[in-house]
Scaffold this active site. Sequence first.
Site, PDB file in Angstrom:
ATOM      1  N   HIS A 133       0.925  -1.070   0.021  1.00  0.00           N
ATOM      2  CA  HIS A 133      -0.084   0.078  -0.133  1.00  0.00           C
ATOM      3  C   HIS A 133       0.906   1.184  -0.145  1.00  0.00           C
ATOM      4  O   HIS A 133       2.038   1.103   0.672  1.00  0.00           O
ATOM      5  CB  HIS A 133      -0.713  -0.179   1.356  1.00  0.00           C
ATOM      6  CG  HIS A 133      -1.960   1.044   1.289  1.00  0.00           C
ATOM      7  ND1 HIS A 133      -1.699   2.047   1.732  1.00  0.00           N
ATOM      8  CD2 HIS A 133      -3.419   0.817   1.184  1.00  0.00           C
ATOM      9  CE1 HIS A 133      -2.905   3.001   1.636  1.00  0.00           C
ATOM     10  NE2 HIS A 133      -3.818   2.120   1.508  1.00  0.00           N
ATOM     11  N   ASP A 210       3.070  -4.359   8.034  1.00  0.00           N
ATOM     12  CA  ASP A 210       1.854  -3.640   7.909  1.00  0.00           C
ATOM     13  C   ASP A 210       0.572  -4.848   7.936  1.00  0.00           C
ATOM     14  O   ASP A 210       0.404  -5.720   7.133  1.00  0.00           O
ATOM     15  CB  ASP A 210       1.790  -2.896   6.674  1.00  0.00           C
ATOM     16  CG  ASP A 210       0.398  -2.377   6.255  1.00  0.00           C
ATOM     17  OD1 ASP A 210      -0.598  -2.617   7.236  1.00  0.00           O
ATOM     18  OD2 ASP A 210       0.277  -1.628   5.151  1.00  0.00           O
ATOM     19  N   GLN A 213      -4.473  -5.568   6.771  1.00  0.00           N
ATOM     20  CA  GLN A 213      -5.519  -6.341   6.227  1.00  0.00           C
ATOM     21  C   GLN A 213      -5.228  -7.848   6.922  1.00  0.00           C
ATOM     22  O   GLN A 213      -5.851  -8.747   6.368  1.00  0.00           O
ATOM     23  CB  GLN A 213      -5.017  -6.499   4.515  1.00  0.00           C
ATOM     24  CG  GLN A 213      -5.397  -5.312   3.853  1.00  0.00           C
ATOM     25  CD  GLN A 213      -6.705  -4.898   3.778  1.00  0.00           C
ATOM     26  OE1 GLN A 213      -7.606  -5.474   3.883  1.00  0.00           O
ATOM     27  NE2 GLN A 213      -6.862  -3.566   3.497  1.00  0.00           N
ATOM     28  N   LYS A 236     -10.714  -1.061   9.761  1.00  0.00           N
ATOM     29  CA  LYS A 236     -11.107  -2.134   9.065  1.00  0.00           C
ATOM     30  C   LYS A 236     -11.395  -3.369   9.752  1.00  0.00           C
ATOM     31  O   LYS A 236     -11.735  -4.616   9.284  1.00  0.00           O
ATOM     32  CB  LYS A 236      -9.906  -2.573   8.134  1.00  0.00           C
ATOM     33  CG  LYS A 236      -9.584  -1.430   7.340  1.00  0.00           C
ATOM     34  CD  LYS A 236      -8.084  -1.765   6.521  1.00  0.00           C
ATOM     35  CE  LYS A 236      -7.452  -0.655   5.762  1.00  0.00           C
ATOM     36  NZ  LYS A 236      -8.238  -0.097   4.769  1.00  0.00           N
ATOM     37  N   CYS A 376      -4.749   2.253  -3.868  1.00  0.00           N
ATOM     38  CA  CYS A 376      -3.277   2.777  -3.185  1.00  0.00           C
ATOM     39  C   CYS A 376      -2.193   1.897  -3.247  1.00  0.00           C
ATOM     40  O   CYS A 376      -1.389   1.568  -2.397  1.00  0.00           O
ATOM     41  CB  CYS A 376      -3.554   3.209  -1.809  1.00  0.00           C
ATOM     42  SG  CYS A 376      -4.509   4.648  -1.603  1.00  0.00           S
TER      43      CYS A 376
END
Length: 418
Positions: A133, A210, A213, A236, A376
């Site tokens: 991202h 990261d 997700q 999220k 993104c």
Amino acid sequence: MTQLPGLLDTEAIRKDFPLLDRQVHDGKKIVYLDNAATSQKPRQVLDALNAYYERHNANVHRGVHVLAEEATALYEGARDKVAAFINAPSRDEVIFTKNASESLNLVANMLGWADEPYRVDRETEIVITEMEHHSNIVPWQLLAQRTGAKLKWFGITDDGRLDLSNIDEIITEQTKIVSFTLVSNIMGTINPVETIIRRAQEVGALVCIDASQAAPHMVLDVQALQADFVAFTGHKMCGPTGIGVLWGRQELLEDLPPFLGGGEMIETVSMHSSTYAPAPHKFEAGTPPIAQAVGLGAAVDYLSSIGMDNIAAHEHAITEYAVKRLLEVPDLRIIGPSTAEDRGATLSFTLGDIHPHDVGQVLDEQGIAVRVGHHCARPVCLRYGIPATTRASFYLYSTPAEVDALVEGLEHVRNFFG
């Protein structure tokens, strides 16, 4: 109704999410397939936010009146919940930010300002991947530009996996930090964490993950990951917007400098110099996102009550079904892994020569909410020679019927454009 093994009781779960009952475009019940962008919020989270503002609203930490003490207890209680959720060794390793982007920028700036042995400078290298991202690309580009460090990255294979064939050439003795996504936000790829971290540890590099997700969809155990930093965001994972998390190893947080200066992050201040509070407060300057943290705590409670293993099993079943159904659509090309193996509940695709923005608009007219664009993650689109994709992403309340609605909607798109 399609029955799949491993599904949650979505009929019961969906009752917790008021927005999923909404009708759009002359009575069409919304089919929400944009969960990689943001999830919907259950009543339990909405109620916690309302209760905070109605009953406990005050600034935290410094007040001695009852409201301040209640607000502080709720805010710090949310930190305890997040620490338990990710199996952090210490609650003091959990830093609240406004989103994952801020968390990643925090790490990049800390390393740019750090003393040895952590400092990134012109003699060192930064490693990322082509599937990141933008939030895990731009901060490292900025750091490289500011310090003279060399920015390197892993490429992507034709089937949407990281190309680690040259891992020893990408991660070298000069590498100071390796930062990569656990689950791709555009392709759904679940990356081989152990392989990358093992190599980083061999050369003494720090690792930042990261997990934006990943945290909403699977068990996230920071001790098992063995990374040095883990970033994710609240909105999220059924929480409110405006709240993110950075987890970092205690010894690193003690040694690294703060990113932002202001109230609450200090120990003493004079006109000549300041000393800093211990972590996590050293990295939480000013009034923090109090209500948002309370909402995130409620979201953690909600997800934990269902069980992250159960959510992961549900999403795997939905994703497997969605891959199968989408591959039945003529002219449809999945960007990324074309099986459900080692992939999350996010599917990006192109449909012939129909522009994704047109696909999304026609689907919206049928009440189907998907995301269109480069998500993104423009380098991924450049890698595959496409302008953009249509992205459908699923969550704990997604159903096989919604997958069927998407497939039927795509047939309508194909007919509409001839």
